[in-house]
Design an enzyme around this catalytic site. Structure first.
Site, mmCIF file in Angstrom:
data_model
loop_
_atom_site.group_PDB
_atom_site.id
_atom_site.type_symbol
_atom_site.label_atom_id
_atom_site.label_comp_id
_atom_site.label_asym_id
_atom_site.label_seq_id
_atom_site.Cartn_x
_atom_site.Cartn_y
_atom_site.Cartn_z
ATOM 1 N N LYS A 34 0.853 -1.207 0.000
ATOM 2 C CA LYS A 34 0.000 0.000 0.000
ATOM 3 C C LYS A 34 0.880 1.245 0.000
ATOM 4 O O LYS A 34 0.655 2.176 -0.763
ATOM 5 C CB LYS A 34 -0.878 0.016 1.245
ATOM 6 N N ASN A 35 1.916 1.250 0.841
ATOM 7 C CA ASN A 35 2.709 2.467 1.013
ATOM 8 C C ASN A 35 3.753 2.666 -0.074
ATOM 9 O O ASN A 35 4.464 3.667 -0.081
ATOM 10 C CB ASN A 35 3.336 2.496 2.404
ATOM 11 N N ARG B 50 -4.871 10.792 3.669
ATOM 12 C CA ARG B 50 -3.800 11.785 3.807
ATOM 13 C C ARG B 50 -2.810 11.687 2.648
ATOM 14 O O ARG B 50 -2.258 12.691 2.204
ATOM 15 C CB ARG B 50 -3.116 11.514 5.128
ATOM 16 N N CYS C 19 -5.463 12.750 11.888
ATOM 17 C CA CYS C 19 -6.230 11.489 11.848
ATOM 18 C C CYS C 19 -6.097 10.866 13.237
ATOM 19 O O CYS C 19 -5.539 11.469 14.145
ATOM 20 C CB CYS C 19 -5.667 10.567 10.773
ATOM 21 N N ARG D 108 -0.294 14.886 12.350
ATOM 22 C CA ARG D 108 0.298 14.622 11.022
ATOM 23 C C ARG D 108 0.418 15.901 10.190
ATOM 24 O O ARG D 108 -0.235 16.081 9.166
ATOM 25 C CB ARG D 108 -0.506 13.532 10.306
ATOM 26 N N PRO D 109 1.236 16.825 10.642
ATOM 27 C CA PRO D 109 1.443 18.078 9.900
ATOM 28 C C PRO D 109 2.129 17.830 8.553
ATOM 29 O O PRO D 109 2.548 16.707 8.250
ATOM 30 C CB PRO D 109 2.360 18.871 10.835
ATOM 31 N N ASP E 251 4.361 0.969 11.895
ATOM 32 C CA ASP E 251 3.158 0.321 11.350
ATOM 33 C C ASP E 251 3.009 -1.119 11.829
ATOM 34 O O ASP E 251 2.003 -1.757 11.520
ATOM 35 C CB ASP E 251 3.183 0.338 9.814
ATOM 36 N N VAL F 132 7.407 7.530 16.708
ATOM 37 C CA VAL F 132 7.149 8.186 15.418
ATOM 38 C C VAL F 132 5.870 9.014 15.443
ATOM 39 O O VAL F 132 5.838 10.148 14.965
ATOM 40 C CB VAL F 132 7.083 7.130 14.283
ATOM 41 N N ARG G 172 -8.784 -0.432 4.104
ATOM 42 C CA ARG G 172 -7.888 0.536 3.454
ATOM 43 C C ARG G 172 -6.533 -0.100 3.142
ATOM 44 O O ARG G 172 -5.869 0.276 2.181
ATOM 45 C CB ARG G 172 -7.655 1.742 4.376
HETATM 46 C C1 EPZ Z 1 3.794 7.111 5.887
HETATM 47 O O1 EPZ Z 1 2.966 8.125 6.402
HETATM 48 C C2 EPZ Z 1 2.927 5.867 5.825
HETATM 49 N N1 EPZ Z 1 1.809 6.104 4.916
HETATM 50 C C3 EPZ Z 1 2.421 5.530 7.221
HETATM 51 O O2 EPZ Z 1 1.681 4.313 7.117
HETATM 52 C C4 EPZ Z 1 3.626 5.294 8.133
HETATM 53 O O3 EPZ Z 1 3.171 5.043 9.444
HETATM 54 C C5 EPZ Z 1 4.524 6.537 8.120
HETATM 55 O O4 EPZ Z 1 4.907 6.851 6.762
HETATM 56 C C6 EPZ Z 1 5.795 6.330 8.929
HETATM 57 O O5 EPZ Z 1 6.496 5.226 8.435
HETATM 58 C C7 EPZ Z 1 2.022 6.024 3.595
HETATM 59 O O6 EPZ Z 1 3.122 5.794 3.133
HETATM 60 C C8 EPZ Z 1 0.822 6.231 2.714
HETATM 61 P P1 EPZ Z 1 5.677 10.590 7.991
HETATM 62 P P2 EPZ Z 1 3.494 9.664 6.416
HETATM 63 O O7 EPZ Z 1 5.565 11.816 7.176
HETATM 64 O O8 EPZ Z 1 4.267 9.935 5.190
HETATM 65 C C9 EPZ Z 1 5.773 13.880 11.358
HETATM 66 C C10 EPZ Z 1 -0.070 2.840 7.553
HETATM 67 O O9 EPZ Z 1 -0.529 2.348 8.585
HETATM 68 N N2 EPZ Z 1 5.754 14.830 10.240
HETATM 69 O O10 EPZ Z 1 6.925 9.767 7.906
HETATM 70 O O11 EPZ Z 1 2.326 10.538 6.701
HETATM 71 C C11 EPZ Z 1 4.409 13.195 11.513
HETATM 72 O O12 EPZ Z 1 3.551 13.988 12.294
HETATM 73 C C12 EPZ Z 1 0.296 4.298 7.503
HETATM 74 O O13 EPZ Z 1 0.157 2.186 6.492
HETATM 75 C C13 EPZ Z 1 5.956 16.182 10.501
HETATM 76 O O14 EPZ Z 1 6.150 16.587 11.645
HETATM 77 O O15 EPZ Z 1 4.453 9.621 7.674
HETATM 78 C C14 EPZ Z 1 4.755 11.892 12.188
HETATM 79 O O16 EPZ Z 1 4.827 12.114 13.593
HETATM 80 C C15 EPZ Z 1 0.009 5.016 8.818
HETATM 81 N N3 EPZ Z 1 5.917 17.066 9.475
HETATM 82 C C16 EPZ Z 1 6.152 11.573 11.643
HETATM 83 O O17 EPZ Z 1 6.648 12.783 11.065
HETATM 84 C C17 EPZ Z 1 5.715 16.667 8.176
HETATM 85 O O18 EPZ Z 1 5.710 17.521 7.259
HETATM 86 C C18 EPZ Z 1 6.141 10.501 10.565
HETATM 87 O O19 EPZ Z 1 5.346 10.980 9.506
HETATM 88 C C19 EPZ Z 1 5.509 15.295 7.929
HETATM 89 C C20 EPZ Z 1 5.537 14.397 8.973
#
Ligand code: EPZ
Length: 421
Positions: free
Chosen positions: A22-23, A95, A119, A124-125, A308, A330, A400
């Site tokens: 998915k990711n 998202r 969410c 998730r900024p 995850d 995370v 999903r």
């Molecule tokens: C991806 O989400 C995955 N989703 C998530 O999988 C996964 O948990 C996550 O990466 C971490 O590995 C997809 O790939 C579609 P991040 P993403 O940006 O990109 C902070 C699942 O269950 N952050 O790495 O949204 C954020 O708040 C899903 O399959 C900022 O602060 O994750 C979080 O605490 C859930 N500012 C941390 O980083 C930003 O601009 C990780 O977020 C972006 C993120």
């Protein structure tokens, strides 16, 4: 409303085949917006609601998308993109919709996307996404719940440091930089296998990306990217979920099409818990004939233990010997599964980003709900070993991210069915 009805107690035995990730498929589908001159055919596309959502999003941009779930294929023709606005009702559902920002800026120099919002697992900024895109020359304005971006002088290569190795921010920046003028260097990027998959796909289209999967990525922008066919990597989180199912039920399951290289922390922790894990080129065999041992886990960006997999692993720890400590570094609120596990008898204490999980629990079936994708998976895993019947509601969260969950679990001996009630 559809529910899952699960009766616990069966040992899982047999073979289950892992679907596409998915990711990985979501950023790759976003990247098809960069491909010109022909139609793209994506293979090993998992049959997920998130794939249907992002397909709907691309169609709203005027892009032709044909989905053949029965063949795990998706066809995208992005030779013309008529619209640059991603509406609220689609973005709020997923998202990852925000991942079209980078490709639209690279291709058309404009994008208007509803703010993704938070969410269940956290706020998730998107500040790191915007920081990177602005460094490349994007002008960003936010108002009325939308983010508007333009590139009056085009996109130009830049030196970008990510304060946190955000997966989505790395992907958005990669896609924008792939057509920026000059070289972009991304320091402290995400190193997940899904980043490497996206970079491989972009390079196939004519991008020049080096270092994906390491802590520095260099991108030399290309003037044009040509649509190319691609096959998505297997889903390491789906694979990890079935590995836990095999361990918890003291079964013997072969996880076909799993890449053990992508699952090293999960394999290490399962072995530490006393589970037998046998890796080969085509998959991973998981065998367990006793109660697992308690182990401590701490989630970290890749190559650390994947966030995850935290909820699923915690479900297993509720029936382990002894007490375990689970630390989530995370996301700030990724213990939504704890209340539902407690309803089933789990004894878990939360203290900020740490949970203390007592083992040897006699889990009992009851009515529970999925609060988010991986929490839902954790509840299903607990139900597989709980005494009696468990009814899981809000299973749209699970749909999903898990392709054919019920059929795959039934095929290895689980007593699970989907009912509409
Ligand atoms: C991806 O989400 C995955 N989703 C998530 O999988 C996964 O948990 C996550 O990466 C971490 O590995 C997809 O790939 C579609 P991040 P993403 O940006 O990109 C902070 C699942 O269950 N952050 O790495 O949204 C954020 O708040 C899903 O399959 C900022 O602060 O994750 C979080 O605490 C859930 N500012 C941390 O980083 C930003 O601009 C990780 O977020 C972006 C993120």
């Amino acid at each position: 409303m559809e529910r899952l009805i699960i009766r616990g107690g069966n040992r899982l035995c047999g073979t289950v085949k892992i679907s596409g990730a998915k990711n990985a498929v979501l950023p790759v589908i976003a990247a098809t917006l960069l491909g010109q001159d022909r139609e793209t055919c994506l293979d090993e596309v998992p049959n997920l609601d998130d794939v249907r959502t992002i397909s709907e999003l691309l169609r709203s941009l005027g892009v032709t998308v044909r989905h053949e779930p029965e063949h795990n294929k998706l066809f995208v023709d992005a030779t013309t993109i008529e619209n640059i606005t991603a509406p609220y009702d689609l973005v709020r559902r997923m998202r990852a919709s925000f991942l079209i920002m980078g490709p639209l800026l690279a291709r058309l120099g404009r994008a208007k996307i509803s703010l993704p919002g938070g969410c269940a697992i956290g706020t998730r900024p998107i500040d790191l996404h915007l920081k990177g895109l602005e460094a490349l020359g994007a002008k960003i304005s936010i108002g009325h719940g939308y983010i508007e971006a333009t590139t009056p002088d085009g996109l130009k290569g830049a030196q970008i440091y990510l304060d946190f190795p955000s997966v989505g921010a790395t992907e958005n920046i990669l896609m924008a930089a792939s057509m920026a003028e000059g070289q972009t260097v991304i320091e402290n990027p995400a190193q997940e296998p899904e980043i490497v998959d996206l970079a491989n796909y972009l390079n196939l289209m004519g991008a020049k990306i080096r270092g994906a999967g390491t802590n520095v990525i260099k991108v030399d922008g290309a003037k044009k990217l040509i649509a190319r066919d691609y096959t998505i990597i297997p889903d390491r989180i789906e694979a990890g979920t079935y590995m836990i199912a095999a361990a918890m039920t003291r079964g013997d399951v072969y996880i076909a099409n799993a890449i053990s290289e992508h699952l090293k922390p999960v394999i290490a922790k399962l072995k530490e818990a006393g589970v037998t894990v046998i890796e080969d080129v085509d998959g991973i065999r998981v065998v367990c004939d006793r109660r697992v041992r308690a182990v401590d886990i701490k989630t970290l960006p890749y190559p650390g233990f994947p966030t995850d997999m935290q909820a699923q692993f915690m479900a297993m720890l509720t029936v382990a010997e002894g007490t375990s400590v689970v630390t989530e570094t995370v996301f700030e609120n990724r213990f939504m599964h704890v209340d539902e596990l407690r309803r089933m008898g789990a004894r878990i204490k939360i203290d900020g980003r740490t949970s203390v999980v007592e083992g040897q629990t006699r889990l009992t079936g009851c009515q529970v709900k999925a609060t988010d994708l991986r929490a839902g998976a954790a509840i299903v895993l607990a139900a597989l070993v709980a005494e009696g019947e468990t009814q899981v509601a809000y299973i749209h969260h699970i749909d999903r991210g898990y392709d054919n969950l019920v059929q795959k679990l039934v095929s290895i001996g689980a007593d699970i069915k989907r009912v509409d009630c």
